[in-house]
Each structure stands twice: as structure tokens, then as C-alpha cells.
Design a protein around this motif. Structure first.
Motif, PDB file in Angstrom:
ATOM      1  N   TYR A 173       0.865  -1.115   0.056  1.00 14.15           N
ATOM      2  CA  TYR A 173       0.097  -0.085   0.160  1.00 14.15           C
ATOM      3  C   TYR A 173       0.881   1.241  -0.076  1.00 14.15           C
ATOM      4  CZ  TYR A 173      -3.992  -2.748   0.767  1.00 14.15           C
ATOM      5  OH  TYR A 173      -4.865  -3.807   0.749  1.00 14.15           O
ATOM      6  N   GLU A 174       2.090   1.031  -0.066  1.00 16.44           N
ATOM      7  CA  GLU A 174       3.039   2.371  -0.036  1.00 16.44           C
ATOM      8  C   GLU A 174       2.673   3.041  -1.166  1.00 16.44           C
ATOM      9  OE1 GLU A 174       5.441  -1.242  -1.209  1.00 16.44           O
ATOM     10  OE2 GLU A 174       4.344  -0.810   0.464  1.00 16.44           O
ATOM     11  N   LEU A 175       2.443   2.569  -2.505  1.00 19.44           N
ATOM     12  CA  LEU A 175       2.001   3.523  -3.627  1.00 19.44           C
ATOM     13  C   LEU A 175       0.799   4.106  -3.484  1.00 19.44           C
ATOM     14  CD1 LEU A 175       3.192   0.669  -6.386  1.00 19.44           C
ATOM     15  CD2 LEU A 175       4.395   2.442  -5.348  1.00 19.44           C
ATOM     16  N   LEU A 176      -0.154   3.865  -2.523  1.00 22.17           N
ATOM     17  CA  LEU A 176      -1.348   4.590  -2.483  1.00 22.17           C
ATOM     18  C   LEU A 176      -1.002   5.997  -1.774  1.00 22.17           C
ATOM     19  CD1 LEU A 176      -3.821   1.928  -1.405  1.00 22.17           C
ATOM     20  CD2 LEU A 176      -3.537   2.714  -3.621  1.00 22.17           C
ATOM     21  N   LYS A 177      -1.428   6.955  -2.461  1.00 22.93           N
ATOM     22  CA  LYS A 177      -1.285   8.240  -1.652  1.00 22.93           C
ATOM     23  C   LYS A 177      -2.470   8.927  -1.440  1.00 22.93           C
ATOM     24  CE  LYS A 177       3.191   8.093  -2.841  1.00 22.93           C
ATOM     25  NZ  LYS A 177       4.140   7.601  -1.663  1.00 22.93           N
ATOM     26  N   ASP A 178      -2.520   9.907  -0.349  1.00 25.20           N
ATOM     27  CA  ASP A 178      -3.775  10.843  -0.087  1.00 25.20           C
ATOM     28  C   ASP A 178      -3.803  11.795  -1.178  1.00 25.20           C
ATOM     29  OD1 ASP A 178      -6.111  11.339   1.969  1.00 25.20           O
ATOM     30  OD2 ASP A 178      -4.793  13.159   1.830  1.00 25.20           O
ATOM     31  N   LEU A 179      -4.791  12.307  -1.565  1.00 28.41           N
ATOM     32  CA  LEU A 179      -4.987  13.388  -2.256  1.00 28.41           C
ATOM     33  C   LEU A 179      -4.236  14.614  -1.728  1.00 28.41           C
ATOM     34  CD1 LEU A 179      -8.801  13.494  -3.494  1.00 28.41           C
ATOM     35  CD2 LEU A 179      -6.963  13.039  -4.931  1.00 28.41           C
ATOM     36  N   ASP A 180      -4.509  14.957  -0.553  1.00 27.54           N
ATOM     37  CA  ASP A 180      -3.770  16.170   0.028  1.00 27.54           C
ATOM     38  C   ASP A 180      -2.228  16.003  -0.088  1.00 27.54           C
ATOM     39  OD1 ASP A 180      -5.960  17.302   0.842  1.00 27.54           O
ATOM     40  OD2 ASP A 180      -6.053  16.201   2.638  1.00 27.54           O
ATOM     41  N   GLU A 181      -1.817  14.632  -0.054  1.00 29.70           N
ATOM     42  CA  GLU A 181      -0.153  14.417  -0.395  1.00 29.70           C
ATOM     43  C   GLU A 181       0.103  14.493  -1.549  1.00 29.70           C
ATOM     44  OE1 GLU A 181       2.782  10.713   0.669  1.00 29.70           O
ATOM     45  OE2 GLU A 181       0.731  10.305   1.109  1.00 29.70           O
ATOM     46  N   ILE A 182      -0.598  14.240  -2.518  1.00 27.84           N
ATOM     47  CA  ILE A 182      -0.121  14.222  -3.939  1.00 27.84           C
ATOM     48  C   ILE A 182      -0.552  15.314  -4.767  1.00 27.84           C
ATOM     49  CG2 ILE A 182      -1.834  12.955  -5.003  1.00 27.84           C
ATOM     50  CD1 ILE A 182       1.559  11.866  -5.124  1.00 27.84           C
ATOM     51  N   ASN A 183      -1.573  15.971  -4.488  1.00 29.34           N
ATOM     52  CA  ASN A 183      -2.066  17.117  -5.503  1.00 29.34           C
ATOM     53  C   ASN A 183      -0.999  18.228  -5.481  1.00 29.34           C
ATOM     54  OD1 ASN A 183      -4.381  16.267  -6.765  1.00 29.34           O
ATOM     55  ND2 ASN A 183      -5.685  16.976  -5.365  1.00 29.34           N
ATOM     56  N   PRO A 184      -0.473  18.611  -4.499  1.00 29.66           N
ATOM     57  CA  PRO A 184       0.689  19.662  -4.561  1.00 29.66           C
ATOM     58  C   PRO A 184       1.794  19.485  -5.687  1.00 29.66           C
ATOM     59  CG  PRO A 184       0.147  19.453  -2.351  1.00 29.66           C
ATOM     60  CD  PRO A 184      -0.534  18.315  -3.031  1.00 29.66           C
ATOM     61  N   GLU A 185       2.090  18.091  -5.867  1.00 29.98           N
ATOM     62  CA  GLU A 185       2.989  17.556  -6.625  1.00 29.98           C
ATOM     63  C   GLU A 185       2.888  17.721  -8.151  1.00 29.98           C
ATOM     64  OE1 GLU A 185       5.993  16.140  -5.760  1.00 29.98           O
ATOM     65  OE2 GLU A 185       5.730  16.431  -3.457  1.00 29.98           O
ATOM     66  N   PHE A 186       1.717  17.653  -8.600  1.00 28.99           N
ATOM     67  CA  PHE A 186       1.240  18.033  -9.711  1.00 28.99           C
ATOM     68  C   PHE A 186       1.720  19.081 -10.570  1.00 28.99           C
ATOM     69  CE2 PHE A 186      -1.877  14.604  -8.763  1.00 28.99           C
ATOM     70  CZ  PHE A 186      -1.282  13.538  -9.588  1.00 28.99           C
ATOM     71  N   GLU A 187       1.882  20.379  -9.794  1.00 29.89           N
ATOM     72  CA  GLU A 187       2.258  21.596 -10.526  1.00 29.89           C
ATOM     73  C   GLU A 187       3.782  21.446 -10.827  1.00 29.89           C
ATOM     74  OE1 GLU A 187       1.121  24.947  -8.067  1.00 29.89           O
ATOM     75  OE2 GLU A 187      -0.741  23.964  -7.675  1.00 29.89           O
ATOM     76  N   ASP A 188       4.621  20.636 -10.127  1.00 28.18           N
ATOM     77  CA  ASP A 188       6.080  20.455 -10.745  1.00 28.18           C
ATOM     78  C   ASP A 188       6.135  19.001 -11.270  1.00 28.18           C
ATOM     79  OD1 ASP A 188       8.830  20.959 -10.592  1.00 28.18           O
ATOM     80  OD2 ASP A 188       9.157  19.737  -8.929  1.00 28.18           O
ATOM     81  N   CYS A 189       5.339  18.577 -12.042  1.00 29.08           N
ATOM     82  CA  CYS A 189       5.054  17.418 -12.585  1.00 29.08           C
ATOM     83  C   CYS A 189       5.476  17.427 -14.031  1.00 29.08           C
ATOM     84  CB  CYS A 189       3.941  16.821 -12.311  1.00 29.08           C
ATOM     85  SG  CYS A 189       3.920  14.844 -13.074  1.00 29.08           S
ATOM     86  N   ASP A 190       6.383  16.802 -14.705  1.00 30.84           N
ATOM     87  CA  ASP A 190       6.542  17.028 -16.086  1.00 30.84           C
ATOM     88  C   ASP A 190       5.455  16.289 -16.977  1.00 30.84           C
ATOM     89  OD1 ASP A 190       9.879  16.547 -15.247  1.00 30.84           O
ATOM     90  OD2 ASP A 190       9.130  18.336 -16.233  1.00 30.84           O
ATOM     91  N   VAL A 191       4.979  15.111 -16.533  1.00 30.46           N
ATOM     92  CA  VAL A 191       4.074  14.013 -17.277  1.00 30.46           C
ATOM     93  C   VAL A 191       3.269  13.531 -16.182  1.00 30.46           C
ATOM     94  CG1 VAL A 191       3.924  12.307 -18.833  1.00 30.46           C
ATOM     95  CG2 VAL A 191       5.859  13.806 -19.115  1.00 30.46           C
ATOM     96  N   ALA A 192       1.911  13.481 -16.267  1.00 35.19           N
ATOM     97  CA  ALA A 192       0.942  12.604 -15.575  1.00 35.19           C
ATOM     98  C   ALA A 192       0.477  11.753 -16.537  1.00 35.19           C
ATOM     99  CB  ALA A 192       0.035  13.255 -14.890  1.00 35.19           C
ATOM    100  N   ILE A 193       0.471  10.284 -16.129  1.00 36.03           N
ATOM    101  CA  ILE A 193      -0.046   9.328 -17.077  1.00 36.03           C
ATOM    102  C   ILE A 193      -1.246   8.946 -16.605  1.00 36.03           C
ATOM    103  CG2 ILE A 193       0.457   7.061 -18.158  1.00 36.03           C
ATOM    104  CD1 ILE A 193       3.286   7.743 -18.309  1.00 36.03           C
TER     105      ILE A 193
END
Length: 131
Positions: A1-21
Motif C-alpha cells: 500500500y505504500e504506492l497509494l497516496k492521499d489527495l492532500d499528499e499528492i495534489n501539490p506535486e502535480f504543479e511540478d510534474c513533467d508528465v502525468a499518465i
């Protein structure tokens, strides 16, 4: 389950993300949930993949999801739609990156909708760097 992320944890990362698949997900990545008060998904928590530099969405068809609405993300300028089998698409993408010798470091999120659960995996270092 370590690959599962909470929305609050992952959403800030998208602004610095090159590619979301995005593989097979629909409503959970639809930006209409944030701003369209007439939408049946308005107010629903979503993954902010649209804030990534590039979004690759893999689906079998353009059919709407459970809410019966089209996903506005699919028409965004930073979104690339790829239709067909997800495994084949990912294998082809990985092979193309290796063939084209893309040596840059990318921050890539891989998002899968599996039986109502959202699995988000951060993939880094997946392409070779120049020696």
C-alpha cells in the motif's frame, strides 16, 4: 500500500510534474469538479493532473464515466489522448523514450484507476541519463 497516496499528499506535486499518465480514470481527474457548479461531480475531490506540464490519458474509448459527463481534461492543450491497451501504450512509450535517447530527468506520475481505488506511483529515473 505504500504506492497509494492521499489527495492532500499528492495534489501539490502535480504543479511540478513533467508528465502525468492517466490510465482508465475519468471523473477522478475531471477539472469540472473544481469549478462547474452545474456538474454532477462538482465538489468531488479529484487528482489535479491538469496542472502537470503534460497529461497523457489512455482510454479504450471516449465514453463518459459513471457520472455520464464528458471529461473537460480530454480537450486541454496539455493533454494527449492515446486510445487502446494501457500495457501496450506504456511499453511503447518506454521503448520510444529509450530509442530517442531522452536523457533528461523527468518527474512522472503514473495513475491507475483499479476497481474504484486510485493508485498513484511516482516514477523517477525511468529514462537513462547520458554517461
Amino acid at each position: 500500500y505504500e504506492l497509494l497516496k492521499d489527495l492532500d499528499e499528492i495534489n501539490p506535486e502535480f504543479e511540478d510534474c513533467d508528465v502525468a499518465i492517466v490510465l482508465g480514470a475519468n471523473e477522478v481527474v475531471n477539472p469540472a469538479a473544481r469549478h462547474d457548479s452545474s456538474s454532477p461531480i462538482f465538489g468531488m475531490p479529484i487528482l489535479d493532473v491538469d496542472k502537470s506540464r503534460t497529461v497523457i490519458v489512455n482510454k479504450r474509448t471516449m465514453n463518459p464515466g459513471f457520472a455520464g459527463i464528458l471529461n473537460e481534461l480530454f480537450g486541454f492543450e496539455n493533454t494527449v489522448m492515446v486510445f487502446g491497451d494501457a500495457k501496450e501504450m506504456l511499453n511503447t512509450l518506454h521503448k520510444d523514450l529509450k530509442i530517442k535517447h531522452i536523457y533528461h530527468y523527468y518527474k512522472i506520475f503514473y495513475i491507475v484507476n483499479v476497481v474504484g481505488l486510485i493508485e498513484v506511483e511516482l516514477i523517477t529515473g525511468c529514462v537513462q541519463k547520458r554517461r
